[in-house]
Design a protein around this motif. Structure first.
Motif, PDB file in Angstrom:
ATOM      1  N   LEU A   1       0.761  -1.262  -0.037  1.00 32.87           N
ATOM      2  CA  LEU A   1      -0.019   0.063   0.025  1.00 32.87           C
ATOM      3  C   LEU A   1       0.770   1.284  -0.008  1.00 32.87           C
ATOM      4  O   LEU A   1       0.513   2.295  -0.643  1.00 32.87           O
ATOM      5  CB  LEU A   1      -0.842  -0.079   1.106  1.00 32.87           C
ATOM      6  N   LYS A   2       1.768   1.287   0.588  1.00 31.66           N
ATOM      7  CA  LYS A   2       2.981   2.435   0.820  1.00 31.66           C
ATOM      8  C   LYS A   2       3.470   2.613  -0.563  1.00 31.66           C
ATOM      9  O   LYS A   2       3.460   3.533  -1.100  1.00 31.66           O
ATOM     10  CB  LYS A   2       3.918   2.079   1.808  1.00 31.66           C
ATOM     11  N   GLU A   3       3.730   1.669  -1.211  1.00 30.89           N
ATOM     12  CA  GLU A   3       4.132   1.641  -2.641  1.00 30.89           C
ATOM     13  C   GLU A   3       3.143   2.216  -3.666  1.00 30.89           C
ATOM     14  O   GLU A   3       3.621   2.846  -4.569  1.00 30.89           O
ATOM     15  CB  GLU A   3       4.790   0.044  -3.121  1.00 30.89           C
ATOM     16  N   GLN A   4       2.180   1.903  -3.150  1.00 36.49           N
ATOM     17  CA  GLN A   4       0.787   2.508  -4.289  1.00 36.49           C
ATOM     18  C   GLN A   4       0.507   3.661  -3.865  1.00 36.49           C
ATOM     19  O   GLN A   4      -0.633   4.351  -4.548  1.00 36.49           O
ATOM     20  CB  GLN A   4      -0.205   1.459  -3.983  1.00 36.49           C
ATOM     21  N   GLY A   5       1.011   4.519  -2.828  1.00 36.05           N
ATOM     22  CA  GLY A   5       0.911   5.701  -2.679  1.00 36.05           C
ATOM     23  C   GLY A   5       0.035   6.045  -1.304  1.00 36.05           C
ATOM     24  O   GLY A   5      -0.383   7.412  -1.176  1.00 36.05           O
TER      25      GLY A   5
ATOM     26  N   ASP B   1       0.307   6.769   2.135  1.00 31.56           N
ATOM     27  CA  ASP B   1       1.439   7.233   2.797  1.00 31.56           C
ATOM     28  C   ASP B   1       0.678   7.287   4.139  1.00 31.56           C
ATOM     29  O   ASP B   1       1.395   7.369   5.243  1.00 31.56           O
ATOM     30  CB  ASP B   1       1.760   8.785   2.387  1.00 31.56           C
ATOM     31  N   ASP B   2      -0.670   7.425   4.213  1.00 32.21           N
ATOM     32  CA  ASP B   2      -1.049   7.612   5.539  1.00 32.21           C
ATOM     33  C   ASP B   2      -1.492   6.174   6.276  1.00 32.21           C
ATOM     34  O   ASP B   2      -1.568   6.051   7.558  1.00 32.21           O
ATOM     35  CB  ASP B   2      -2.744   7.842   5.526  1.00 32.21           C
ATOM     36  N   ILE B   3      -1.016   5.078   5.659  1.00 36.40           N
ATOM     37  CA  ILE B   3      -0.969   3.747   6.453  1.00 36.40           C
ATOM     38  C   ILE B   3       0.349   3.250   7.116  1.00 36.40           C
ATOM     39  O   ILE B   3       1.078   3.511   6.733  1.00 36.40           O
ATOM     40  CB  ILE B   3      -1.699   2.528   5.448  1.00 36.40           C
ATOM     41  N   GLU B   4      -0.212   2.935   8.470  1.00 36.73           N
ATOM     42  CA  GLU B   4       0.906   2.485   9.334  1.00 36.73           C
ATOM     43  C   GLU B   4       0.737   1.247   9.958  1.00 36.73           C
ATOM     44  O   GLU B   4      -0.315   0.689   9.949  1.00 36.73           O
ATOM     45  CB  GLU B   4       1.312   3.500  10.327  1.00 36.73           C
TER      46      GLU B   4
ATOM     47  N   ALA C   1     -11.882   0.690   3.250  1.00 37.80           N
ATOM     48  CA  ALA C   1     -12.222   0.205   1.962  1.00 37.80           C
ATOM     49  C   ALA C   1     -11.241   0.460   0.557  1.00 37.80           C
ATOM     50  O   ALA C   1     -11.010  -0.210  -0.062  1.00 37.80           O
ATOM     51  CB  ALA C   1     -13.553   0.868   1.442  1.00 37.80           C
ATOM     52  N   PRO C   2     -10.706   1.766   0.692  1.00 39.16           N
ATOM     53  CA  PRO C   2      -9.608   1.803  -0.481  1.00 39.16           C
ATOM     54  C   PRO C   2      -8.308   1.120  -0.324  1.00 39.16           C
ATOM     55  O   PRO C   2      -7.958   0.520  -1.597  1.00 39.16           O
ATOM     56  CB  PRO C   2      -9.260   3.348  -0.176  1.00 39.16           C
ATOM     57  N   HIS C   3      -8.000   0.842   0.739  1.00 36.86           N
ATOM     58  CA  HIS C   3      -7.177  -0.240   0.856  1.00 36.86           C
ATOM     59  C   HIS C   3      -7.270  -1.483   0.479  1.00 36.86           C
ATOM     60  O   HIS C   3      -6.528  -2.114  -0.298  1.00 36.86           O
ATOM     61  CB  HIS C   3      -6.396  -0.229   2.429  1.00 36.86           C
ATOM     62  N   GLU C   4      -8.506  -1.915   0.739  1.00 32.38           N
ATOM     63  CA  GLU C   4      -8.749  -3.391   0.431  1.00 32.38           C
ATOM     64  C   GLU C   4      -8.953  -3.421  -0.944  1.00 32.38           C
ATOM     65  O   GLU C   4      -8.509  -4.427  -1.720  1.00 32.38           O
ATOM     66  CB  GLU C   4     -10.108  -3.798   1.248  1.00 32.38           C
TER      67      GLU C   4
END
Length: 430
Positions: free
Chosen positions: A286-290, A292-295, A302-305
């Motif tokens: 997810l970080k590679e996909q932009g 940046d808010d995920i830790e 929903a957007p992450h899934e």
């Protein structure tokens, strides 16, 4: 001979009578085309002025939308029809004439349609969704019966909560507190200790104030539980079950999928095994996909899934979430004490989580510790702890949300269309 639309093909070139409703109609001077429905399907009835009485032809022209009627005629081949046949109408008997049917062929807004849900169910697309829902239910029973599971019915009124009480509906049970069930899991664990492999299928409730297209207040869950099954064993059952359901719908709901304009090529690829990605790797991805808010330690939204599922274009397991964001009963991961042996199955095309499952803690001391850490009342879970006192074994289970699964397979945008009478944050009617 009385028959139904879905059985009419057995009577090709024979005269039959079908009871139904007028879904729609059009005419071209000397021919009237009646779009008929009877609950089993939709069929065209052709009324030719030169071949029927003047009274019958006039009735065909005048009959109103959703009037009920008996139509008698000959079943003939029609290669243009999804069914492959139609009726050459000879006579019409009006049962009840409908006036000012509110859902006309024009476009209506979702709130209007939801206010008239009791009538909206009659529409072709809503009918198709309910038929797909029914096929998923049928295939569910087929899968678990063929794999020697026993169906056990957990209570709907409970004294405790599997995942805390913050999203539960509270009620009084005479002089005690009770809650509407958010899951039958704890009871299914007890049943698994008696029957080995069990499943439940019933309504569950979440007092979650969410308005997203993925959420309902009342929904149905299929919850299997399996004694002597570890986490890896459970994942295999999950992917085999989902594959079975999808392939059953493809086989038995061709007309319904076409009515919904569903791209079945995406469903045809849904066959076990499914890809797996660890929570750790998912965060990195997810970080590679932009994102940046995920830790690490955050739950996925929903957007992450959706991003993860779209990458695979298949249902994908996200495994081994952090302990702190999962319920108290999940077995620790022996390879990383900060995570648990669990998985969420994410459906492709943005439909999100359809299954949550895990291996359950089977050690009494650890379970008592987890109940304390989560601030739960140990007395309310006494029966659950008994399962660890008397012949505890490794066991695993999962829950599949029926409505989200129906939404994904049928391709409808909002989960409200997958329940016959959905309960939403601001909707208790009809």
């Amino acid at each position: 001979m009385k028959t139904t639309i879905n059985e009419a093909k057995k009577y090709l070139n024979q005269e039959v009578t079908i009871g139904g409703w007028l879904h729609n109609k059009r005419s071209s001077g000397k021919i009237a085309f009646l779009q008929l429905r009877d609950g089993t399907g939709f069929m065209q009835g052709v009324v030719v002025k030169a071949e029927v009485s003047e009274e019958t032809f006039q009735l065909a022209k005048d009959i109103t939308q959703e009037s009920s009627l008996y139509v008698t005629g000959t079943i003939t081949e029609d290669t243009r029809s999804d069914l492959g046949y139609e009726m050459q109408v000879q006579s019409i008997e009006l049962i009840d004439e409908a006036h000012d049917y509110p859902i006309t062929p024009k476009n209506h807004g979702p709130e209007f349609l939801m206010d008239h849900r009791h009538l909206w169910l009659r529409s072709k697309k809503q009918h198709a969704v309910m038929k797909i829902r029914n096929e998923i239910i049928r295939a569910t029973y087929e899968f678990f019966n063929e794999n020697n599971f026993t169906k056990i019915d957990p209570p709907i009124l409970t004294a405790s909560a599997p995942e805390g009480t913050s999203e539960l509906f509270h009620t009084k049970y005479f002089d005690e507190d009770a809650f509407l069930s958010q899951s039958g899991q704890l009871y299914m664990e007890a049943a698994a200790m008696a029957h080995g492999k069990v499943f439940s299928f019933g309504p569950t409730f979440r007092a979650e104030k969410s308005k997203t297209r993925r959420h309902l207040i009342e929904f149905w869950m299929i919850e299997p539980e399996m004694a002597f099954y570890n986490h890896a064993d459970s994942l295999e059952v999950q992917e085999q079950y989902v594959s079975h359901v999808v392939q059953s719908v493809l086989k038995n709901c061709k007309i319904e999928l076409k009515a919904l304009d569903r791209d079945t090529s995406k469903l045809e690829k849904v066959r076990a095994p499914f890809p797996r990605i660890t929570y750790d790797d998912a965060v990195t991805f997810l970080k590679e996909q932009g994102f940046d808010d995920i830790e690490w330690g955050d739950d996925f939204g929903a957007p992450h899934e959706t991003a993860i599922a779209n990458h695979y274009d298949l249902p994908v397991f996200i495994i081994n979430y952090p302990t702190k964001i999962k319920p108290f009963y999940m077995q620790p991961n022996p390879e990383n004490e900060n995570t648990v042996l669990c998985a969420d199955l994410i459906a492709p095309e943005g439909y999100g989580e359809i299954i949550g499952g895990s291996e359950r803690i089977n050690d009494l001391e650890l379970m008592e510790q987890r109940i304390t850490e989560h601030g739960l009342d140990a007395e309310s879970y006494s029966y659950y702890l008994d399962l660890r006192r008397y012949g505890s074994v490794p066991h695993s289970g999962f829950g599949l949300g029926l409505e989200r699964t129906v939404a994904w397979i049928s391709g409808v945008e909002h989960v409200r269309e997958t329940s016959p009478f959905p309960r939403l944050l601001n909707r208790l009617y009809p």
